[in-house]
Scaffold this motif. Sequence first.
Motif, PDB file in Angstrom:
ATOM      1  N   SER A 166     -12.372 -36.584 -15.751  1.00 47.56           N
ATOM      2  CA  SER A 166     -11.091 -36.026 -16.180  1.00 47.56           C
ATOM      3  C   SER A 166     -10.958 -36.051 -17.692  1.00 47.56           C
ATOM      4  O   SER A 166     -10.459 -35.104 -18.299  1.00 47.56           O
ATOM      5  CB  SER A 166      -9.946 -36.814 -15.525  1.00 47.56           C
ATOM      6  N   ALA A 167     -11.409 -37.133 -18.334  1.00 47.32           N
ATOM      7  CA  ALA A 167     -11.301 -37.231 -19.785  1.00 47.32           C
ATOM      8  C   ALA A 167     -12.166 -36.198 -20.492  1.00 47.32           C
ATOM      9  O   ALA A 167     -11.799 -35.706 -21.567  1.00 47.32           O
ATOM     10  CB  ALA A 167     -11.681 -38.639 -20.245  1.00 47.32           C
ATOM     11  N   ASN A 194      -6.276 -37.331 -28.035  1.00 43.92           N
ATOM     12  CA  ASN A 194      -5.397 -38.383 -27.555  1.00 43.92           C
ATOM     13  C   ASN A 194      -6.083 -39.337 -26.593  1.00 43.92           C
ATOM     14  O   ASN A 194      -5.471 -40.285 -26.131  1.00 43.92           O
ATOM     15  CB  ASN A 194      -4.167 -37.776 -26.874  1.00 43.92           C
ATOM     16  N   GLY A 195      -7.351 -39.110 -26.232  1.00 42.19           N
ATOM     17  CA  GLY A 195      -8.112 -40.046 -25.425  1.00 42.19           C
ATOM     18  C   GLY A 195      -8.008 -39.835 -23.942  1.00 42.19           C
ATOM     19  O   GLY A 195      -8.729 -40.491 -23.188  1.00 42.19           O
ATOM     20  N   TYR A 196      -7.135 -38.954 -23.455  1.00 44.68           N
ATOM     21  CA  TYR A 196      -7.026 -38.690 -22.027  1.00 44.68           C
ATOM     22  C   TYR A 196      -6.577 -37.248 -21.847  1.00 44.68           C
ATOM     23  O   TYR A 196      -6.382 -36.525 -22.843  1.00 44.68           O
ATOM     24  CB  TYR A 196      -6.040 -39.649 -21.342  1.00 44.68           C
ATOM     25  N   GLU A 197      -6.462 -36.802 -20.620  1.00 48.30           N
ATOM     26  CA  GLU A 197      -6.180 -35.387 -20.374  1.00 48.30           C
ATOM     27  C   GLU A 197      -4.837 -34.983 -20.945  1.00 48.30           C
ATOM     28  O   GLU A 197      -4.725 -34.000 -21.650  1.00 48.30           O
ATOM     29  CB  GLU A 197      -6.249 -35.108 -18.875  1.00 48.30           C
ATOM     30  N   GLY A 198      -3.787 -35.763 -20.680  1.00 52.19           N
ATOM     31  CA  GLY A 198      -2.494 -35.547 -21.291  1.00 52.19           C
ATOM     32  C   GLY A 198      -1.889 -34.184 -20.986  1.00 52.19           C
ATOM     33  O   GLY A 198      -2.231 -33.497 -20.016  1.00 52.19           O
ATOM     34  N   ASP A 248      -4.171 -32.761 -26.801  1.00 53.34           N
ATOM     35  CA  ASP A 248      -5.436 -32.671 -27.533  1.00 53.34           C
ATOM     36  C   ASP A 248      -5.233 -31.789 -28.767  1.00 53.34           C
ATOM     37  O   ASP A 248      -5.806 -30.718 -28.893  1.00 53.34           O
ATOM     38  CB  ASP A 248      -6.507 -32.092 -26.597  1.00 53.34           C
ATOM     39  N   LEU A 296      -6.401 -43.686 -30.304  1.00 52.54           N
ATOM     40  CA  LEU A 296      -7.393 -44.687 -29.924  1.00 52.54           C
ATOM     41  C   LEU A 296      -8.275 -45.114 -31.085  1.00 52.54           C
ATOM     42  O   LEU A 296      -9.167 -45.952 -30.908  1.00 52.54           O
ATOM     43  CB  LEU A 296      -8.279 -44.160 -28.788  1.00 52.54           C
ATOM     44  N   PRO A 317     -14.455 -36.854 -26.106  1.00 53.10           N
ATOM     45  CA  PRO A 317     -13.109 -37.054 -25.556  1.00 53.10           C
ATOM     46  C   PRO A 317     -12.070 -36.306 -26.385  1.00 53.10           C
ATOM     47  O   PRO A 317     -12.283 -36.010 -27.561  1.00 53.10           O
ATOM     48  CB  PRO A 317     -12.918 -38.577 -25.639  1.00 53.10           C
ATOM     49  N   PRO A 344     -12.580 -41.294 -13.675  1.00 56.26           N
ATOM     50  CA  PRO A 344     -11.767 -41.082 -14.892  1.00 56.26           C
ATOM     51  C   PRO A 344     -12.539 -40.366 -15.999  1.00 56.26           C
ATOM     52  O   PRO A 344     -11.959 -39.579 -16.742  1.00 56.26           O
ATOM     53  CB  PRO A 344     -11.376 -42.508 -15.305  1.00 56.26           C
ATOM     54  N   GLN A 345     -13.854 -40.636 -16.132  1.00 60.29           N
ATOM     55  CA  GLN A 345     -14.612 -40.004 -17.206  1.00 60.29           C
ATOM     56  C   GLN A 345     -14.655 -38.490 -17.034  1.00 60.29           C
ATOM     57  O   GLN A 345     -14.593 -37.745 -18.013  1.00 60.29           O
ATOM     58  CB  GLN A 345     -16.031 -40.564 -17.262  1.00 60.29           C
TER      59      GLN A 345
END
Length: 1192
Positions: free
Chosen positions: A583-584, A333-337, A33, A301, A330, A580-581
Amino acid sequence: MATYNPLQLLPLPPTRADPKPIPSAITIDPFSDLVWVGTSSGSVSAFCNPLQLAPNVRFPAHGSSVPGLGFVPGFNAGVREIRVTDREIWTLTEGGVGGRKKGGQPRWSVTDPMRGMRSMSPNPLNSHELLVGGVGQMMLVNTSKGDVVRRVTDSQFDSLPVVHLAPLQRTVLSALSSGSISILDPRTGFKAASTMQSHTGGISGADANGHLICTWGWTHMQGRPLPDPLVRLYDIRNLRPLAPISFGPSPSFCLLHPTNASELVIASQTGTMQTVDLGTNPGGYQQLDASYVTSMALSPLGDYLAFGDAEGQLHLWTTHDTADVNGAKPPFNGYEGLKPEWPDQVDPPTTAPFDDFTPLNIIGMPHYTEPLLSNIPLSDYAPVTSPFFNPPEPVPAPILAAMKMTDMIGYATMPRELKGKRYVRTARPGAGKWATGKGWTTARKESGPKFRSEKERLKLSGSREAGEEETVPGQVPKHCRKVEIKYSKFGIEDFDFGYYNYTEYSGLETDILNSYTNALLQALHYSAPVRAVAKAHICVECKKEHCLLCEAGFLFRMLEDARGTNCQANNFSRAFSATPQASALGLLDTDETSNAPYGSLIQSFNRWLLATFSSEAIVDGETFAVRKPSMSTLSLGSKESAIDQVLGIRTRTTNACSSCDSVASREGTLHVIDIQYLRKPLETKFTELLRTSLLRESSTKATCASCKQFVPLASRRIIDGELEDSLPAVLSVNAMVSTPEIFGLWQDKPTRGGAPAPRFLPKQLVIRADEAGEIAFAEEGEGLVYDVTSIVVQIQETPDSQAHLLSYVKMPKSDESKGGWVIFNDFAVRRVSEEEVFSFPAQWKVPTVIMMTRRDSADILQLETLPKQMGTGVLFEDVSLAWNRRPNMIKHQRLQPDELPRQGTLIAIDAEFVALQQEEMEFRSDGTKNVLRPSHMSLARVSVTRGQGEKEGVPFIDDYILTKEVVVDFLTEFSGIKHGDLDPNNSPHTLVPLKVAYKKLRLLVDLGCIFIGHGLAKDFRTINIFVPPDQIIDTVKIYSSPSRQRRLSLRFLVWFLLETEIQTASHDSIEDAKYALMLYRAYLRFEEEGRFDEIMEQIFDEGQKVGFRPPHEHRTSPQFVPQMMAPPPFAPPRPPRYHGSAPPTNGQMLPPPGGDSWRNVPPMDGMIPRSSSVASSAGGGARPSRTQRRRH
């Protein structure tokens, strides 16, 4: 086609070399992020989080300075390009290329200031090689060693500078200043496989994504070079050009969308931007708020657009909704990463206030090599008679003369002349009274609970436990401090939760992940409309596996039934972690020891949870009609979610264009009001802040949908419809206290003239509309009245300590409860005064979430129409997710409709579990161990057998539970679960989701079944269900002795009483349930014969001889269990006579019909062998041991 709107604006921090750095290169990290910014002075900075842009790291790019001279004015030290991998960041300047760790540590570098490097691209066929191009030959660099592997020799590269390099699938794109583009093949030494002429006047830049290439540059007109208004597109699959895109303001940046191949963003250096979709007409123009754009980048994204300008500012635009600036967004990078690396915090230097009364010893002294004048010998100011230094008296000479040394320890007998009371010495005057228990220390209250096993020992010795100690004024009250669970060798069941709760309200435990949500869940549970909707939702056929509204309904049912017994939100946390939301959005708290900002985290969770509840309340297009119909609700075109009817505020947002005066409006539903404060908080009332936060007005620049101009738009949010119909029954408010200045509004004010100052948060809120239609908020008067019914606050004793959350809930008065305010500090529950609830004395107590309930909610809601009972069809259905279920592995027979259990029906149950997390413990130097965190178990199999009737002993439930989490230990030796049994692709058993199995057990509890089993307390705890004590018959407690703490195993009891050995290879839950039922039948027979106490003595005598384990040479368990005769139909069993500590009961067992008809239950033939002395009473004498009988 997405539209970008401004989100953040950040001026880049100045450096010593460049007081006004200009962003020359921007890259958004695809793995973390982070957004990376390179400046014209050669520095590289990273900023974290789209809402904060918090500085993460900054370092100079390699090649940005002249060796030996450092930064030289006039030298082109700007960062040309940045590329990010999962572990490193590569930077390129004209003087060199280098790689660093994301924390800033250098890894490798290559310097070549004479080559004028301009672009770089990783080798698609080797992740450790980097192709660098500029003026002259290109070179291939090894990123592991920092060496130049070789130089690419090609005539066109030697004479023409490289403008841009970009990786393709298996090749590399090369754009030259001459206007041509080439496809380089790494397999042929980066020779040009194909070349195309793109722009006649030269290329300014290029971009590649997938199979598309776009270029922009210059053209010739009348012999002069002019900016080419066309963006050229090429398809590398067939090496043909596509239709170009015309961009009037002359393109300077063109970015292909990372996820949508047909979309690209074009911008000019003057700030004109256009988002183009190749399949449709081009979109409208947008004007960036920058006079001269210097760099631009898209997120992985495509939802974030970052660009820099000549004023040294970093702009961040997004496609997400920017109306709520403080709403969760978000990551880049669009996810937790990968989590960004942060430097260690440096402790600030301590400042000591100095005045006439400051002691000198708080000021540090420097180091001296020789004694100071103040270094007075100890013997001069602290003699033996000094009260500050009292060394022990020397050992008398007669003792030293008779002392003998053994292993460096001296032993001596006490001489006769030193015996007697006159030689007894105390530590100080009066210490004898304290040591003998006659002083004030015996009245000192305990600061913590004792384990249950320890309390049992203290009861036997006549000791008693005292209450809690009082709180010192000015400190955090003890009932507000963080409570933790202590673990003994008997596990968490040995912890005395009752020490923290003497009320009829149940608390929630903290030994699970994401337990920070406990406070908000308690506030929602005691909100009657929300609780009613959640409980009604579990009565419908919800197909969603991880439905949070279902899990909330199950949790609320458990809290209602427990009535003071501690519970845990284990299943809710499991479903929450699988979303998933969540976590994001960064809502998961995986580290219990972290210093996470729980105040802001619970507010984001509140906002997201209510929105999730709203969508989950609609099942197959249907929802509950909670609100009584009115004219405004009848006019709605679509059904409102049941949660929206309870918590939603109907709003209408209008956007007015300042250019064409067009007005666009949209309807919406607001679940949470985020309080908006002024930049400089002034003395204002809570009601006024709440009104301006709900009826919000703002102005922002955007493209008008009518006139297509980028102009200011005036946005205003109002309440849509009639006030009585648009406002909900429950109002949820986020306090949004983020700074000490804002907390100053909430903090208690000093008393005025002896009278307490009014609190910032009122006890009630009145909303009304005046004659002109304007909505007013007040603390009293006529209108819609909302009462504060719950408050969630953050408690943090010191700035460095770990924070936690607790909730205050106002209980309504009823026949069973006296009402009043109750504090829920996880599992610690107690009553508090209303004065404490609305008081915020210092910053250790910060408000986060406030729940208000409308007084006329009973008049506007029809909660009595909601369903109260679950359907019984789940007991008759055959549900399985296993693709390869084998018919011969099905061991249960489903219930028939005529077998539906009734009140008092006997059933036997047993469950098996697997470990999702191993037990964590620490071993001390003295050999003892301390459990830090118990193992996290998950239900893997549950079996329920019939306990009466013709099919007694036949299982009707044998479900294996689908587990998607990583199982660290299947515990096959103790559970019988093997690898693959819980996998739908490999399991041969009946495999169901956890919610389906839980619904079956929940229904059996509601039907009033009596559960028989061995060790059911731990099983029900792990399953996360509460069963009333009068519905449990536990053979562990039946076969126990008040004088012994040992708990007898099922295997030993079956071996001794039934002469059968079970669990020889592994555990089988059906077998364990059957034999637990047989042990209960044996108990009834022993009680009828009056020999149960004698049998218990024989059990413990034999157990001590064999170590309470059956010998291995005994015969194994039979394959067939004889059928047991049934008691009278549906006769409730006699409550067993527990010989240990009986469990607390909240109700009385119904008397058996027909008097003592349960005594007439005939025993099963062969259950107690006739040859065994356990069943015989005519032989007389003591019963020989099993070992003696085998010898005979």
